[in-house]
Design an enzyme around this catalytic site. Structure first.
Site, PDB file in Angstrom:
ATOM      1  N   LYS A  22       0.605  -0.809  -0.048  1.00 12.77           N
ATOM      2  CA  LYS A  22       0.255   0.220   0.238  1.00 12.77           C
ATOM      3  C   LYS A  22       1.075   1.334  -0.679  1.00 12.77           C
ATOM      4  CE  LYS A  22      -1.563   1.249   4.235  1.00 12.77           C
ATOM      5  NZ  LYS A  22      -0.812   2.998   4.518  1.00 12.77           N
ATOM      6  N   ASN A  23       2.210   1.496   0.980  1.00 11.17           N
ATOM      7  CA  ASN A  23       2.885   2.439   1.402  1.00 11.17           C
ATOM      8  C   ASN A  23       3.397   2.906  -0.403  1.00 11.17           C
ATOM      9  OD1 ASN A  23       1.308   3.183   3.358  1.00 11.17           O
ATOM     10  ND2 ASN A  23       3.511   2.791   4.468  1.00 11.17           N
ATOM     11  N   ARG A  96      -3.867  10.258   5.486  1.00  7.03           N
ATOM     12  CA  ARG A  96      -2.855  11.525   5.534  1.00  7.03           C
ATOM     13  C   ARG A  96      -1.894  11.302   4.469  1.00  7.03           C
ATOM     14  NH1 ARG A  96      -1.016  13.626  10.410  1.00  7.03           N
ATOM     15  NH2 ARG A  96       0.192  13.620   9.485  1.00  7.03           N
ATOM     16  N   CYS A 120      -3.089  13.010  15.010  1.00 11.21           N
ATOM     17  CA  CYS A 120      -3.443  11.115  14.572  1.00 11.21           C
ATOM     18  C   CYS A 120      -3.619  10.459  15.659  1.00 11.21           C
ATOM     19  CB  CYS A 120      -3.648  10.689  13.238  1.00 11.21           C
ATOM     20  SG  CYS A 120      -1.570   9.639  12.963  1.00 11.21           S
ATOM     21  N   ARG A 125       2.455  13.692  14.160  1.00  9.69           N
ATOM     22  CA  ARG A 125       2.507  13.676  12.943  1.00  9.69           C
ATOM     23  C   ARG A 125       2.520  15.130  12.003  1.00  9.69           C
ATOM     24  NH1 ARG A 125       0.078   7.875  10.874  1.00  9.69           N
ATOM     25  NH2 ARG A 125       1.777   8.503   8.990  1.00  9.69           N
ATOM     26  N   LEU A 129       8.567  19.490   7.596  1.00  8.57           N
ATOM     27  CA  LEU A 129       9.475  19.706   6.651  1.00  8.57           C
ATOM     28  C   LEU A 129       9.259  19.456   5.249  1.00  8.57           C
ATOM     29  CD1 LEU A 129      10.644  16.286   8.485  1.00  8.57           C
ATOM     30  CD2 LEU A 129      12.003  18.988   8.124  1.00  8.57           C
ATOM     31  N   ASP A 309       6.282   0.186  11.975  1.00  8.17           N
ATOM     32  CA  ASP A 309       4.617  -0.610  11.749  1.00  8.17           C
ATOM     33  C   ASP A 309       4.639  -1.709  11.974  1.00  8.17           C
ATOM     34  OD1 ASP A 309       3.812   2.359  10.053  1.00  8.17           O
ATOM     35  OD2 ASP A 309       4.207   1.677   8.455  1.00  8.17           O
ATOM     36  N   ILE A 331       9.722   6.437  16.341  1.00  5.09           N
ATOM     37  CA  ILE A 331       9.863   7.088  15.413  1.00  5.09           C
ATOM     38  C   ILE A 331       8.516   7.990  15.947  1.00  5.09           C
ATOM     39  CG2 ILE A 331       8.894   6.994  13.283  1.00  5.09           C
ATOM     40  CD1 ILE A 331      11.657   6.033  13.372  1.00  5.09           C
ATOM     41  N   ARG A 401      -7.587  -0.679   6.597  1.00  5.00           N
ATOM     42  CA  ARG A 401      -7.620   0.667   5.226  1.00  5.00           C
ATOM     43  C   ARG A 401      -5.837   0.046   4.595  1.00  5.00           C
ATOM     44  NH1 ARG A 401      -5.486   4.815   8.223  1.00  5.00           N
ATOM     45  NH2 ARG A 401      -4.512   5.017   6.412  1.00  5.00           N
TER      46      ARG A 401
HETATM   47  C1  UD1 Z   1       5.172   6.507   6.858  1.00  3.12           C
HETATM   48  C2  UD1 Z   1       4.076   5.070   6.474  1.00  3.12           C
HETATM   49  C3  UD1 Z   1       3.561   4.829   8.034  1.00  3.12           C
HETATM   50  C4  UD1 Z   1       4.819   4.371   8.904  1.00  3.12           C
HETATM   51  C5  UD1 Z   1       5.989   5.632   8.817  1.00  3.12           C
HETATM   52  C6  UD1 Z   1       7.469   5.685   9.689  1.00  3.12           C
HETATM   53  C7  UD1 Z   1       3.142   5.987   4.035  1.00  3.12           C
HETATM   54  C8  UD1 Z   1       2.248   6.381   3.853  1.00  3.12           C
HETATM   55  N1  UD1 Z   1       3.105   5.566   5.483  1.00  3.12           N
HETATM   56  O1  UD1 Z   1       4.513   7.724   7.049  1.00  3.12           O
HETATM   57  O2  UD1 Z   1       2.644   3.999   7.037  1.00  3.12           O
HETATM   58  O3  UD1 Z   1       4.811   4.760  10.075  1.00  3.12           O
HETATM   59  O4  UD1 Z   1       6.551   6.890   7.125  1.00  3.12           O
HETATM   60  O5  UD1 Z   1       8.379   4.789   8.797  1.00  3.12           O
HETATM   61  O6  UD1 Z   1       4.353   5.218   3.795  1.00  3.12           O
HETATM   62  N2  UD1 Z   1       7.634  14.309  10.757  1.00  3.12           N
HETATM   63  C9  UD1 Z   1       8.319  15.589  11.127  1.00  3.12           C
HETATM   64  N3  UD1 Z   1       8.142  16.478  10.011  1.00  3.12           N
HETATM   65  C10 UD1 Z   1       7.510  15.386   9.250  1.00  3.12           C
HETATM   66  C11 UD1 Z   1       7.244  15.066   8.825  1.00  3.12           C
HETATM   67  C12 UD1 Z   1       8.044  13.637   9.197  1.00  3.12           C
HETATM   68  O7  UD1 Z   1       8.281  15.546  12.310  1.00  3.12           O
HETATM   69  O8  UD1 Z   1       7.572  16.983   8.518  1.00  3.12           O
HETATM   70  C13 UD1 Z   1       8.356  13.012  11.693  1.00  3.12           C
HETATM   71  C14 UD1 Z   1       7.330  12.625  11.996  1.00  3.12           C
HETATM   72  O9  UD1 Z   1       6.634  12.898  13.027  1.00  3.12           O
HETATM   73  C15 UD1 Z   1       7.594  10.763  12.808  1.00  3.12           C
HETATM   74  C16 UD1 Z   1       8.927  10.729  12.120  1.00  3.12           C
HETATM   75  O10 UD1 Z   1       8.938  11.913  11.335  1.00  3.12           O
HETATM   76  O11 UD1 Z   1       8.072  11.172  14.071  1.00  3.12           O
HETATM   77  C17 UD1 Z   1       8.662   9.916  10.411  1.00  3.12           C
HETATM   78  O12 UD1 Z   1       7.468  10.469  10.256  1.00  3.12           O
HETATM   79  P1  UD1 Z   1       7.513   9.701   8.397  1.00  3.12           P
HETATM   80  O13 UD1 Z   1       8.643   8.581   8.070  1.00  3.12           O
HETATM   81  O14 UD1 Z   1       7.483  10.851   7.667  1.00  3.12           O
HETATM   82  O15 UD1 Z   1       5.829   8.991   8.124  1.00  3.12           O
HETATM   83  P2  UD1 Z   1       4.506   9.020   6.756  1.00  3.12           P
HETATM   84  O16 UD1 Z   1       5.042   9.297   5.711  1.00  3.12           O
HETATM   85  O17 UD1 Z   1       3.777  10.415   7.766  1.00  3.12           O
END
Ligand code: UD1
Length: 423
Positions: A22-23, A96, A120, A125, A129, A309, A331, A401
């Site tokens: 899915k991702n 998201r 969430c 989240r 960035l 995950d 994470i 989902r």
């Molecule tokens: C993706 C995956 C999700 C997985 C996660 C971590 C998808 C659709 N989802 O989510 O299943 O659990 O990676 O492997 O691919 N962060 C910031 N600022 C930002 C973005 C992220 O501080 O702008 C932080 C987040 O709060 C979190 C960490 O970075 O603590 C990692 O998050 P991120 O890798 O961005 O997760 P997603 O891409 O949302």
């Protein structure tokens, strides 16, 4: 709301076909916005998030059609033009990952309005960035009425360093940078296989990307991209979940259509806990659960570390292992909601901040429980399969989902699980 009724206490045995990731499919669908030509994606999983992304593309005025294959779906998407460039709150709040349309919309159509995702169940989240990176590429970003409004006549290549490794952040910036003018350098980029799969697809579309699969991506912008055909990689989290299912029930499962190289950290940890995992051919794994599982500590990390995950599913297994397992979640700050439900089934788990100590082995007994998020639901299903008696899992829409017909896959390997539909 649908629920699962599970009768536990049976070892699972047989073959499971693992679906596409899915991702990886979600960013691939968003990448279709980068070209006016036809995109063909194979091995797309039949899960609810994919339907949500199709609804989002539909909202933007983009046609997509689906055909059922023996394994997974084939999606055809063609974004000739847009009706509008807005990702509405109603869809973003369901998923998201809708934020993934921001980069491509901005790069090809010079403007995008995407609802801010908000918090969430598993933590704050933020998307700071994604926004900082796009600003670095020359976008003007305003936050108004709960929406991100991004504009740029043509993005310009730049260097951007991610303070925190972000999967969808890296994907968004990569999709923006492929059509930017000049060179973009993304440092401390995510190395997850789904990011690499997106890069592979973008290169098929004509993008110029160096450093694929590393934490430093160098992207030379091009004027336009063309259509492409691509097969989505196997889902490594579904793979890990079924490996864990074999372990926690003391069964023997043969997983087909897997990519063993993507689950190295998960296999290492399950093996440390006593699960025997052997490859059979290039794309099969055979997992055999032991009589007695042993405790093993786990710390979640970015890829190639142990995936966040898989943390919830591993915790279900740890309740059945002899000794104390220390689980550290690095994470997300609030990803232990499943622990409280596992305790209701008889587990001994102490959570303190980002650490959970699971003392095993405790007998689990069936109870009514509630799923709080996608992976937490999988954890409860695994616990229910290992428990004595009957477990009723509420809110399984979370599991739909991201897992393709999990109850049907489980029934085929001997589980007693059925979906109870709402009246
Ligand atoms: C993706 C995956 C999700 C997985 C996660 C971590 C998808 C659709 N989802 O989510 O299943 O659990 O990676 O492997 O691919 N962060 C910031 N600022 C930002 C973005 C992220 O501080 O702008 C932080 C987040 O709060 C979190 C960490 O970075 O603590 C990692 O998050 P991120 O890798 O961005 O997760 P997603 O891409 O949302």
């Amino acid at each position: 709301m649908d629920r699962f009724l599970v009768q536990g206490g049976r070892p699972l045995e047989g073959r499971v076909t693992i679906s596409g990731a899915k991702n990886a499919a979600l960013p691939a669908m968003a990448a279709a916005l980068l070209t006016s030509e036809r995109m063909v994606l194979h091995n797309v999983p039949r899960v609810r998030d994919i339907g949500t992304m199709r609804s989002l593309l539909d909202e933007l005025g983009v046609d997509s059609s689906v055909t059922h294959d023996e394994v997974g779906n084939t999606l055809e998407i063609q974004a000739v033009r847009l009706l509008n460039s807005q990702a509405p709150y109603e869809l973003v709040k369901q998923m998201r990952a809708s934020i993934l349309v921001l980069g491509p919309l901005l790069a090809r159509f010079a403007e995008a309005r995407v609802s801010l995702p908000g918090g969430c169940a598993i933590g704050a989240r933020p998307v700071n960035l994604h926004l900082k990176g796009l600003e670095k590429l020359g976008a003007t970003i305003d936050l108004e009425h709960g929406y991100i409004h991004a504009r740029a006549s043509r993005l310009k290549g730049a260097a951007f360093y991610f303070d925190t490794v972000s999967v969808t952040g890296t994907e968004n910036l990569m999709m923006a940078a492929v059509l930017a003018e000049g060179e973009t350098l993304l440092e401390n980029a995510a190395r997850e296989p789904e990011v690499e799969d997106l890069a592979t697809l973008l290169v098929k579309m004509g993008a110029r990307i160096e450093g694929m699969g590393t934490d430093c991506l160098r992207i030379h912008g091009v004027g336009a991209l063309h259509g492409a055909e691509h097969r989505i990689i196997p889902d490594r989290i579904e793979t890990g979940t079924f490996l864990t299912a074999a372990g926690v029930t003391g069964g023997r499962l043969i997983l087909e259509h897997v990519e063993p190289a993507h689950v190295t950290a998960v296999m290492a940890k399950l093996e440390a806990a006593g699960v025997r995992i052997v490859p059979s051919g290039d794309h099969e794994l055979i997992a055999t659960g032991p009589q007695n599982l042993r405790a093993a500590d786990v710390t979640t990390q970015e890829y190639p570390g142990f995936p966040t995950d898989m943390q919830a599913q591993y915790m279900a297994l740890a309740t059945q292992a002899q000794g104390s397992s220390v689980i550290t979640e690095t994470i997300f700050e609030n990803r232990y909601l499943h622990a409280l439900e596992l305790v209701r089934m008889g587990a001994d788990i102490q959570v303190e901040g980002r650490q959970a100590v699971v003392r095993g082995r405790t007998a689990l007994s069936g109870a009514p429980v509630q799923a709080s998020d996608l992976r937490a639901s999988a954890s409860l299903v695994l616990a229910a399969l290992a428990a004595s008696g009957e477990t009723l899992i509420d809110r399984v829409y979370h599991i739909d989902r991201g897992y393709e017909r999990i109850e049907e896959k489980l029934v085929k390997i001997g589980a007693r699980i059925r979906r109870v539909l709402d009246d």
